[in-house]
Write an enzyme that holds these catalytic residues in place. Structure first.
Site, PDB file in Angstrom:
ATOM      1  N   ASP A 166      27.785  77.472  87.784  1.00  0.00           N
ATOM      2  CA  ASP A 166      26.446  77.523  87.840  1.00  0.00           C
ATOM      3  C   ASP A 166      25.830  78.917  87.452  1.00  0.00           C
ATOM      4  OD1 ASP A 166      23.589  77.030  88.956  1.00  0.00           O
ATOM      5  OD2 ASP A 166      24.551  75.555  90.072  1.00  0.00           O
ATOM      6  N   ASN A 179      15.012  75.720  84.362  1.00  0.00           N
ATOM      7  CA  ASN A 179      16.185  76.108  84.924  1.00  0.00           C
ATOM      8  C   ASN A 179      16.395  77.317  85.028  1.00  0.00           C
ATOM      9  OD1 ASN A 179      17.968  74.623  86.931  1.00  0.00           O
ATOM     10  ND2 ASN A 179      19.941  75.115  85.346  1.00  0.00           N
TER      11      ASN A 179
END
Length: 291
Positions: free
Chosen positions: A198, A103
């Site tokens: 995020d 990620n």
């Protein structure tokens, strides 16, 4: 939030646009569609766009030199030859764990690469953060559900990272020479408003710019963790910002349509596109990684 103009940087629509950055050695902007296994590159500001099918999920990269890059993928770190697109395995990290994938990631000013993993279905606590430099790998944090917001103060003395699932952004002191943590993490900001924390970047003044997934915004936080500005984004799911251009004075943000119904996508025409926000920033660019 006051209105902000934004322009579409690319018409390519990504299910999960992520990991944007700018390579000053080649004047190229890059980003990924994680779920589709695609790396997208575009010459700044309006040049050719190239898409490479990687054959695996990938989410971030670091610049090595004008000829090569280091890609962070579900199978570990790969060196990519820019001219041919050839991928060569460099370090297998969590490649033996089929439950996780790569990620968020970013290069520390020391040249160390911080690498985040997460569960493929966002399983609770399945993710970790790894430190890589000069062939060495160390796990530095674990028990994170969705690793995000990996970024660093300009002097390399502070690192930030988030767990989007908990909506907590942490800070930790780091050694500016190695990029390794030197203390315990503490809460930098706990978001209680709508939207998830995020990806993030930190500018030359130490201000952290965070993409708010589901919140249609990029939010700026002072070095002491206060929300000082909220910039609207014409897409529901911004995923990660990046400073782009030779002077790092433009802010690009990737977005996503992941998890949206067709009617939601119809109502959100920019979902999945890379967008340039029309605001003035004093950005800094990531250092090359030290292999």
């Amino acid at each position: 939030m006051t209105a902000t103009n934004a322009t579409v940087f690319s018409d390519i629509v990504c299910e999960l646009g992520e990991g944007p950055g700018y390579d000053p050695l080649t004047n190229t902007v890059w980003w990924f569609d994680i779920m589709a296994g695609k790396l997208i590159e575009k010459n700044w500001p309006d040049g050719e766009t190239r898409v490479q099918e990687l054959g695996m999920m990938a989410s971030a990269l670091a610049v090595i030199d004008a000829q090569s890059q280091l890609l962070w993928t579900e199978n570990g770190l790969f060196i990519r030859d820019r001219a041919s697109g050839r991928l060569t395995l460099h370090k297998a990290i969590e490649a033996d764990n089929p439950a996780t994938r790569s990620n968020d990631a970013r290069v520390h000013p020391s040249g160390a690469f911080w690498l985040g993993t997460m569960g493929r279905r966002a399983e609770e606590g399945a993710g970790s953060i790894w430190w890589y430099r000069e062939g060495q790998v160390r796990q530095i944090f674990s028990g994170i559900t969705i690793t995000n917001s990996i970024c660093f103060s300009p002097d390399g003395r502070v690192a930030y990272f988030s767990d989007t699932d908990q909506n907590i952004l942490w800070r930790v002191d780091t050694d500016p020479e190695t990029g390794l943590p030197t203390g315990e993490r503490s809460v930098f900001h706990h978001r209680v408003e709508d939207g998830g924390m995020d990806g993030s970047v930190v500018d030359a003044n130490g201000i952290l710019w965070n993409a708010c997934w589901g919140g249609k915004s990029v939010n700026a936080y002072s070095p002491d963790g206060r929300l000082i500005r909220s910039v609207p984004v014409p897409a529901r799911q911004p995923s990660c910002p990046a400073f782009v251009g030779p002077d790092a004075d433009r802010l690009l943000v990737t977005t996503a349509w992941q998890g949206m119904s067709q009617s939601d996508r119809d109502a959100d025409p920019n979902a999945g596109r890379a967008l340039l926000l029309d605001i003035a920033v004093q950005g800094i660019l990531d250092a090359p990684v030290r292999l």
